[in-house]
Motif scaffolding. Structure first.
Motif, short mmCIF file in Angstrom:
data_model
loop_
_atom_site.label_atom_id
_atom_site.label_comp_id
_atom_site.label_asym_id
_atom_site.label_seq_id
_atom_site.Cartn_x
_atom_site.Cartn_y
_atom_site.Cartn_z
N GLU A 38 0.83 -1.22 0.00
CA GLU A 38 0.00 0.00 0.00
C GLU A 38 0.85 1.26 0.00
N VAL A 39 2.08 1.14 0.48
CA VAL A 39 2.93 2.33 0.64
C VAL A 39 3.74 2.60 -0.63
N LEU A 40 4.15 1.54 -1.32
CA LEU A 40 5.06 1.71 -2.46
C LEU A 40 4.33 1.59 -3.79
N GLY A 41 4.85 2.30 -4.78
CA GLY A 41 4.28 2.22 -6.13
C GLY A 41 4.72 0.93 -6.81
N ALA A 42 4.01 0.58 -7.88
CA ALA A 42 4.26 -0.70 -8.56
C ALA A 42 5.68 -0.79 -9.11
N ASP A 43 6.21 0.31 -9.63
CA ASP A 43 7.56 0.26 -10.23
C ASP A 43 8.60 -0.06 -9.17
N GLU A 44 8.45 0.61 -8.01
CA GLU A 44 9.41 0.38 -6.93
C GLU A 44 9.26 -1.04 -6.39
N ARG A 45 8.02 -1.46 -6.21
CA ARG A 45 7.77 -2.80 -5.67
C ARG A 45 8.41 -3.88 -6.53
N ALA A 46 8.35 -3.66 -7.84
CA ALA A 46 8.86 -4.68 -8.77
C ALA A 46 10.37 -4.88 -8.63
N GLN A 47 11.05 -3.91 -7.99
CA GLN A 47 12.51 -4.02 -7.88
C GLN A 47 12.99 -4.52 -6.52
N ILE A 48 12.06 -4.71 -5.60
CA ILE A 48 12.46 -5.08 -4.23
C ILE A 48 12.95 -6.54 -4.17
N GLU A 49 14.18 -6.71 -3.68
CA GLU A 49 14.74 -8.08 -3.58
C GLU A 49 14.79 -8.60 -2.16
N GLY A 50 14.75 -7.67 -1.20
CA GLY A 50 14.84 -8.12 0.19
C GLY A 50 14.01 -7.24 1.09
N MET A 51 13.77 -7.76 2.30
CA MET A 51 12.97 -6.98 3.26
C MET A 51 13.37 -7.40 4.67
N VAL A 52 13.45 -6.42 5.56
CA VAL A 52 13.54 -6.72 6.99
C VAL A 52 12.32 -6.07 7.62
N CYS A 53 11.57 -6.86 8.39
CA CYS A 53 10.29 -6.36 8.90
C CYS A 53 9.98 -6.96 10.26
N THR A 54 9.00 -6.39 10.91
CA THR A 54 8.55 -6.92 12.21
C THR A 54 7.40 -7.91 11.95
N VAL A 55 6.91 -8.49 13.04
CA VAL A 55 5.79 -9.43 12.89
C VAL A 55 4.49 -8.71 12.53
N ARG A 56 4.53 -7.37 12.54
CA ARG A 56 3.32 -6.63 12.15
C ARG A 56 3.14 -6.60 10.64
N THR A 57 4.16 -6.98 9.90
CA THR A 57 4.03 -7.06 8.43
C THR A 57 3.54 -8.44 8.06
N LYS A 58 2.41 -8.49 7.42
CA LYS A 58 1.87 -9.80 6.99
C LYS A 58 2.54 -10.19 5.68
N VAL A 59 3.41 -11.19 5.76
CA VAL A 59 4.06 -11.66 4.54
C VAL A 59 3.19 -12.78 3.98
N GLN A 61 0.32 -14.19 0.72
CA GLN A 61 0.32 -14.37 -0.74
C GLN A 61 0.19 -13.02 -1.45
N ALA A 62 -0.68 -12.14 -0.92
CA ALA A 62 -0.92 -10.85 -1.57
C ALA A 62 0.36 -10.02 -1.58
N LEU A 63 1.10 -10.02 -0.46
CA LEU A 63 2.33 -9.22 -0.43
C LEU A 63 3.39 -9.86 -1.33
N LEU A 64 3.45 -11.19 -1.31
CA LEU A 64 4.43 -11.86 -2.18
C LEU A 64 4.13 -11.54 -3.65
N ASP A 65 2.84 -11.48 -4.00
CA ASP A 65 2.46 -11.13 -5.37
C ASP A 65 2.84 -9.69 -5.70
N ALA A 66 2.76 -8.83 -4.66
CA ALA A 66 3.07 -7.41 -4.88
C ALA A 66 4.57 -7.15 -4.95
#
Ligand code: GLV
Length: 325
Positions: A38-59, A61-66
């Motif tokens: 919801e925070v990032l645009g599609a172009d930026e999202r398409a380039q993301i290779e890694g993430m560090v997050c807390t348990v508040r981020t729901k990883v 299917q929808a986020l994996l698709d995004a």
């Protein structure tokens, strides 16, 4: 020159560590707990290779698709119930976590809750502050020495709790999916019902999963002694909270010490807040300066290692890593 991989930072990474990460990666900031989709645009999202997050981020299917280029998601937590592990593994996204570095801190809160419950320390503080002491003595409480501590789950944290309990001359019993050779000399294996029936203090150290959700309910609570305490420093939803509230009201058990609840943050109008035989904490098991620093060090190291092609120290779905090698 190769472009640096783009990574989402959605966790409290301290400045020095952020600098180190920025030498190797291009950081994309997402406020903790907000959905990167919801925070990032599609172009930026398409380039993301890694993430560090807390348990508040729901990883999920929808986020994996995004995040179609995502290779690794590193949890700033030992628990990973925020992750749809099957979906991540299918998508070959490596999931990392922070085991080991928080065992002592969580065990300390477990022991603290046990002492608060058995010696009624929280009420004792209010008793003195209110001046009630000038009118009479505080009611007698209960020893934990010589009592039986039951551990549901005997992983790293359970073992540290078992060791600590020995200093209180407690008898320690445990139940796990299987008997654990590492528990030898620390605790005695018993079957699940026996654990609920014989523990004077029962402490929960199992992860949250589809199988463990609400696995402690009316039936288990009714097996417990009316003088027994239930402690949960694992995940709230492993206990059926409505059944627990009922049991605490009815005196089926003597009390509960909860660092985790079904709804977090717990609203003040929760029935739990009105129960005098409950001690509550704000999910602070690992929340010390030292432990949180060790956790974020490990979470960021896991992320950087995975992106650099080096085996991270802590992987949840190691099969994804093995398939890459
Ligand atoms: O709850 C804290 C954790 O899972 O690390």
């Amino acid at each position: 020159m190769n472009q640096k991989p783009k990574v989402i930072v959605s966790a409290p990474v301290p400045p020095d560590l952020r600098e180190r990460l920025a030498e190797r990666c291009d950081i994309v900031e997402v406020p903790t707990g907000q959905n990167p989709a919801e925070v990032l645009g599609a172009d930026e999202r398409a380039q993301i290779e890694g993430m560090v997050c807390t348990v508040r981020t729901k990883v999920d299917q929808a986020l994996l698709d995004a995040l179609p280029a995502l290779k690794v998601s590193s949890n700033f937590a030992v628990g990973f119930d925020n992750v749809d592990l099957a979906a991540a593994t299918r998508r070959k996204v490596l999931i990392c976590n922070t085991p080991g570095v928080l065992d002592g801190a969580v065990a300390d809160v477990t022991i603290g809750l046990m002492l608060c419950l058995s010696r009624n320390l929280v009420a004792g503080d209010a008793f003195v502050r209110s001046g009630a002491w000038t009118k009479g003595a505080f009611p007698l409480t209960r020893d934990i020495r010589g009592k039986t501590l039951g551990l549901l789950g005997m992983g790293r944290i359970g073992r540290v709790v078992a060791r600590a309990a020995q200093a209180f001359d407690m008898k320690v019993i445990y139940h796990n999916r299987r008997e654990d050779p590492q528990a030898e000399g620390l605790a005695t294996y018993v079957d699940r019902d026996e654990l609920f029936k014989t523990s004077d203090v029962l402490s929960v150290h199992i992860p949250l999963s589809a199988e463990t959700r609400h696995s402690i309910g009316k039936r288990e609570l009714e097996l417990m002694k009316p003088t027994a305490y239930l402690i949960n420093t694992a995940r709230g939803p492993v206990i059926d909270e409505a059944a627990l509230i009922e049991a605490l009201r009815a005196g089926t058990i003597a009390g509960a010490g909860l660092d985790v609840m079904e709804q977090e943050p717990l609203p003040a109008d929760s029935p739990l807040c009105a129960l005098p035989n409950v001690v509550l904490q704000a999910h602070v098991g690992s929340a010390t300066h030292e432990t949180r620093r060790a956790m974020i060090d490990l979470a960021v190291a896991n992320l950087m290692d995975a992106l650099a092609g080096q085996k991270p120290k802590a992987m949840v779905n190691a099969e994804v890593w093995q398939a890459r090698a």
